[in-house]
Scaffold this active site. Structure first.
Site, short mmCIF file in Angstrom:
data_model
loop_
_atom_site.label_atom_id
_atom_site.label_comp_id
_atom_site.label_asym_id
_atom_site.label_seq_id
_atom_site.Cartn_x
_atom_site.Cartn_y
_atom_site.Cartn_z
N GLU A 173 0.83 -1.20 0.00
CA GLU A 173 0.00 0.00 0.00
C GLU A 173 0.87 1.26 0.00
O GLU A 173 0.58 2.23 -0.71
CB GLU A 173 -0.95 -0.02 1.20
CG GLU A 173 -2.00 -1.11 1.05
CD GLU A 173 -2.92 -1.21 2.23
OE1 GLU A 173 -4.12 -0.95 2.05
OE2 GLU A 173 -2.44 -1.53 3.34
N GLU A 233 -4.54 -9.55 3.39
CA GLU A 233 -5.31 -9.32 4.61
C GLU A 233 -6.56 -10.19 4.72
O GLU A 233 -6.98 -10.53 5.83
CB GLU A 233 -5.71 -7.83 4.70
CG GLU A 233 -4.56 -6.91 5.03
CD GLU A 233 -3.77 -6.42 3.82
OE1 GLU A 233 -3.04 -5.43 3.94
OE2 GLU A 233 -3.86 -7.04 2.73
#
Length: 173
Positions: free
Chosen positions: A101, A121
């Protein structure tokens, strides 16, 4: 800082996989802001130490953080996007979770050919919380973003280049 080339370096250095603590995320944002304001620095490079970018955040800390204490995760990891100077992420071996990210918020992403990129995730019962869902969808398209995020799919550097997530793939040193 490399004074000859006017390059400012931010190195993730927590061996062996350069896992990033919650506190370090805020520190990263602060360092990038400081380098962006330094008139001597013209380019910012984010890289990992010891041939590894980062396998992501320290998930063991998530249960220790107070409710609402994670509200600034996306803000901190989007710090490269706010820089007025070009920010380059040099990805080696792993760029996963919050580390990917962070890299996606950079202007350029250069990876070695054996680098694996992932937003895993979902395998923890969560979703990427630092802007990855939006950035992957914007760069690679909604269908690919869903494939990667909802399935926890790992991408090779070659696949990530094809998807537009990388600027360039280079051979190993």
């Amino acid at each position: 800082k490399d004074s000859e080339c006017s390059v400012g370096y931010l190195t993730l250095d927590h061996p062996p996989l350069n896992i990033v603590s919650f506190k370090t995320r805020k520190h990263i944002a602060g360092l990038l802001e400081k380098m962006d304001q330094d008139d001597e620095i013209r380019i910012i490079v984010i890289r990992g130490a010891n041939g590894v970018f980062s396998a992501g955040g320290d998930i063991s800390e998530f249960l220790q953080i107070e409710p609402g204490g994670m509200a600034d995760l996306a803000w901190n990891m989007s710090a490269p996007e706010r820089c007025h100077k070009p920010v380059i992420a040099i990805l080696e071996k792993y760029a996963m979770g919050m580390a990917l990210e962070l890299a996606l918020a950079c202007d350029f992403r250069i990876a070695t050919e054996n680098t694996i990129l992932a937003l895993p995730e979902i395998n923890l019962g969560s979703i990427p919380g630092s802007g990855g869902t939006q950035r992957v969808a914007k760069i690679a398209g909604l269908g690919r973003a869903k494939d990667m995020i909802m399935r926890g799919r790992h991408l090779t550097a070659s696949e990530a280049l094809d998807w537009g997530l990388l600027t360039e793939v280079v051979s190993e040193k």
